[in-house]
Write a protein that holds these residues in place. Structure first.
Motif, short mmCIF file in Angstrom:
data_model
loop_
_atom_site.label_atom_id
_atom_site.label_comp_id
_atom_site.label_asym_id
_atom_site.label_seq_id
_atom_site.Cartn_x
_atom_site.Cartn_y
_atom_site.Cartn_z
N LEU A 132 -24.07 -165.13 -26.41
CA LEU A 132 -24.41 -166.41 -25.78
C LEU A 132 -24.46 -166.29 -24.26
CD1 LEU A 132 -22.27 -168.83 -28.00
CD2 LEU A 132 -24.76 -168.70 -27.93
N ASP A 133 -23.72 -165.33 -23.73
CA ASP A 133 -23.74 -165.08 -22.29
C ASP A 133 -24.89 -164.15 -21.88
OD1 ASP A 133 -21.59 -166.69 -21.74
OD2 ASP A 133 -20.11 -165.07 -21.93
N GLY A 134 -25.72 -163.78 -22.85
CA GLY A 134 -26.88 -162.95 -22.55
C GLY A 134 -26.61 -161.47 -22.61
N GLU A 135 -25.44 -161.07 -23.04
CA GLU A 135 -25.11 -159.66 -23.13
C GLU A 135 -25.55 -159.11 -24.49
OE1 GLU A 135 -20.95 -159.27 -22.40
OE2 GLU A 135 -21.00 -160.53 -20.60
N VAL A 136 -25.68 -157.80 -24.57
CA VAL A 136 -26.05 -157.15 -25.83
C VAL A 136 -24.84 -157.15 -26.76
CG1 VAL A 136 -26.82 -155.01 -26.91
CG2 VAL A 136 -27.77 -155.71 -24.69
N ALA A 137 -25.05 -157.60 -27.98
CA ALA A 137 -23.97 -157.64 -28.98
C ALA A 137 -24.54 -157.29 -30.33
CB ALA A 137 -23.31 -159.01 -29.00
N GLU A 138 -23.75 -156.59 -31.13
CA GLU A 138 -24.19 -156.20 -32.46
C GLU A 138 -23.96 -157.36 -33.43
OE1 GLU A 138 -23.22 -152.80 -35.87
OE2 GLU A 138 -22.59 -152.49 -33.78
N LEU A 139 -25.05 -157.98 -33.87
CA LEU A 139 -24.97 -159.14 -34.76
C LEU A 139 -25.92 -158.96 -35.93
CD1 LEU A 139 -25.12 -161.98 -32.05
CD2 LEU A 139 -23.07 -161.12 -33.20
N ASP A 140 -25.63 -159.64 -37.03
CA ASP A 140 -26.54 -159.63 -38.16
C ASP A 140 -27.78 -160.46 -37.82
OD1 ASP A 140 -26.26 -162.53 -39.51
OD2 ASP A 140 -24.30 -161.89 -38.80
N PRO A 141 -28.90 -160.28 -38.53
CA PRO A 141 -30.14 -160.98 -38.18
C PRO A 141 -30.01 -162.50 -38.17
CG PRO A 141 -30.60 -159.18 -39.69
CD PRO A 141 -29.11 -159.29 -39.60
N SER A 142 -29.28 -163.06 -39.12
CA SER A 142 -29.15 -164.51 -39.18
C SER A 142 -28.40 -165.05 -37.96
CB SER A 142 -28.42 -164.93 -40.46
OG SER A 142 -28.13 -166.31 -40.45
N SER A 186 -17.96 -161.25 -30.08
CA SER A 186 -19.31 -160.71 -29.98
C SER A 186 -20.33 -161.83 -29.79
CB SER A 186 -19.66 -159.91 -31.23
OG SER A 186 -18.80 -158.80 -31.37
N VAL A 187 -20.12 -162.94 -30.49
CA VAL A 187 -21.05 -164.06 -30.38
C VAL A 187 -20.99 -164.67 -28.98
CG1 VAL A 187 -21.64 -166.35 -31.26
CG2 VAL A 187 -20.99 -164.55 -32.85
N VAL A 188 -19.79 -164.78 -28.41
CA VAL A 188 -19.66 -165.29 -27.04
C VAL A 188 -20.42 -164.39 -26.07
CG1 VAL A 188 -18.05 -165.60 -25.13
CG2 VAL A 188 -17.49 -166.52 -27.39
N SER A 189 -20.29 -163.08 -26.25
CA SER A 189 -21.03 -162.15 -25.39
C SER A 189 -22.53 -162.37 -25.53
CB SER A 189 -20.69 -160.70 -25.77
OG SER A 189 -19.32 -160.44 -25.53
#
Length: 546
Positions: free
Chosen positions: A520-530, A515-518
């Motif tokens: 970093l590639d500018g794609e939408v990814a579900e991540l925590d705020p931090s 998810s983080v790689v996505s």
């Protein structure tokens, strides 16, 4: 309270720990003059002196009762019968079959796997000998001078550790190992290598492991850029189970060496994962390594009670962790060859037994694996031994001491041995304030200066250790040593009623990394705020380049 911690034998052991808190190891030796002889066990030339552990006969008797109560013999039988002891994945943990060198049947799901293992071993050992003998050449007809193993975890730590430990026996092509997805490791490895004389072994069961495949594709680009696409087939082989992915990479099916889902990564060096070992030191010596491990398997499977070396080591570890409340376990091999042994053992121990629920998924009310760490002596004496001697926590130490040198600097071997034995003695004996005061007074210190100096030079002692002697670091005895620690880990898992053979905790970070790689590639990814804020910052160019 769990059934284990509520049992009578557990309470016995708690009582023993309280009793021994008031007793110093030095006093135990006074009470038991033959302690050094009585508290030792030997198998396959490996000699364990555990007389410096804070145990006595009643403690040992209770520990063996605990093992029986926890069904140690039944679990051992299930392990060696090839049953699905890894119940969360429905798999056997049958690494012992990988080092079966005779016709003894070893069955998984009713099928004897020994012939299958032997057939794969014959294939990769024949390949190793072809590389070593120059029959397997690169695309330009050059002999292979360098072999680069690309893997991670068990696909790296085991072969890397063995090749370093057995360096005097490695007379084949030079061995290199790449694991980190940080491109620095691969880049540094490739510097100075001739692509025409370099062979890559890609080691990944699924051939999808993120770090391994990133390095594999980078290595492929490096080779193709210099030798062309057609060279891939002569400069890459695979250890995997995913034939389709391997062939898509450009590796012929005949150059893939398989292993099976009942082989856990941290137990896999005995399988085709060890092909880099076989190339480095030859098939005959690789089989000697297996032979040592098989001999330890037989000892563990057939020896009862106090004479069982892995059982003894495992029970002592449980005692230190659960009853003496020691937070960590230190591994200090006094051998430069064994520099990577602590790292290998870290994965073995903490990936196996780093669990907080039992086999039924119930939260535990007792500690499982301690943090395992360490480094080689004598280097470690100038690093963390200060804490071991005078720190607030008590951290048991396993000293591993090969006796014979594989070099001609024999006086230094004597000094190495002396340091190892002295450190164990110092941890046990300590030095009290009266002794320190007398020593400083003899040096001329007086009055308030003397009073101020004394506390800093006092050693409490009474700090436990094992000393494991082995004749030398050779293929047979290294195989026995590694199998010893594998079975020690299993013993602990039986007492703690946990599954030592899954590693779901490793998977979460891998999933989130995608998810983080996505992101970093500018794609939408579900991540925590931090994490989302950190991604935004590195994407702005702070420490990260697109």
């Amino acid at each position: 309270m769990s059934e284990l911690t509520n049992s009578a034998v557990w309470h016995e052991l708690v009582g023993h720990a309280e009793r021994l808190c008031a007793t110093n190891l030095n006093e135990l030796f006074q009470q038991q003059p033959e302690r050094a002889e009585e508290l030792s066990v030997e198998a396959l030339d490996l000699f364990l002196d555990f007389s410096k552990q804070r145990v006595d006969s009643p403690v040992l008797a209770s520990l063996h009762r605990l093992a029986r109560q926890c069904g140690f013999e039944q679990w051992r039988e299930r392990l060696f019968a090839g049953e699905a002891v890894n119940h969360t994945e429905g798999r056997a943990a049958y690494h012992m079959a990988l080092r079966c060198l005779d016709d003894t049947p070893m069955r998984v799901d009713g099928d004897n796997v020994v012939p299958l293992v032997a057939a794969v071993r014959d294939r990769f050992c024949a390949f190793a000998e072809a590389v070593r003998g120059g029959q397997w050449t690169g695309a330009s007809g050059d002999v292979i001078r360098d072999v680069v193993n690309i893997g991670i975890g068990g696909s790296d730590l085991g072969p890397r550790m063995v090749c370093q430990a057995l360096a005097p026996y490695c007379d084949g092509p030079r061995s290199h190992f790449v694991a980190n997805v940080d491109g620095a490791e691969l880049s540094d490895t490739l510097v100075g290598l001739d692509p025409a004389q370099t062979l890559f072994i890609i080691t990944s069961k699924t051939f999808t492991t993120q770090e391994t495949m990133a390095n594999a594709h980078a290595a492929r680009r490096w080779l193709v850029g210099r030798l062309g696409e057609a060279a891939v087939a002569r400069h890459f082989v695979a250890v995997s189970t995913n034939a389709d992915a391997v062939q898509s990479f450009g590796i012929a099916a005949d150059n893939m060496f398989e292993f099976w889902d009942w082989v856990g990564g941290r137990y896999s060096l005995w399988s085709a994962v060890g092909v880099s070992i076989a190339v480095a030191m030859g098939a005959e010596r690789f089989v000697e390594l297996l032979s040592g491990a098989q001999a330890m398997d037989r000892h563990f499977a057939t020896t009862e009670g106090a004479d069982n070396l892995p059982l003894t080591l495992g029970l002592l570890a449980v005692w230190n962790t659960n009853f003496l409340n020691c937070p960590t376990q230190v591994l200090a091999p006094y051998s430069q060859r064994l520099q990577r042994f602590p790292a290998w053992a870290q994965q073995l121990e903490m990936e196996s037994n780093g669990k907080s629920v039992d086999r039924d998924g119930v939260a535990l009310d007792y500690r499982t694996t301690p943090v395992l760490w360490g480094d080689v002596g004598t280097n470690a004496q100038h690093a963390y031994f200060q804490m071991l001697h005078q720190g607030t926590d008590v951290n048991p130490v396993d000293f591993v001491l090969p006796l014979a040198a594989d070099h001609e600097l024999h006086e230094q071997q004597k000094l190495l041995i002396a340091n190892c034995l002295a450190q164990g003695a110092a941890l046990m004996r300590g030095k009290d304030a009266d002794t320190v005061r007398a020593e400083l007074s003899a040096q001329g210190l007086r009055g308030t200066e003397l009073d101020a100096a004394v506390p800093h030079r006092v050693f409490s002692g009474n700090r436990p250790s094992n000393t494991l002697l082995m004749p030398r670091v050779d293929p047979f005895h290294l195989g026995a040593l590694l199998a010893l620690y594998e079975h020690r880990t299993f013993v602990q898992s039986v007492i703690w009623n946990i599954n030592a053979f899954d590693q779901w905790g490793v998977e979460l970070g891998k999933q989130l990394a995608k998810s983080v790689v996505s992101a970093l590639d500018g794609e939408v990814a579900e991540l925590d705020p931090s994490t989302r804020a950190l991604v935004a910052r590195v994407s702005e160019g702070v420490g990260f380049q697109r």
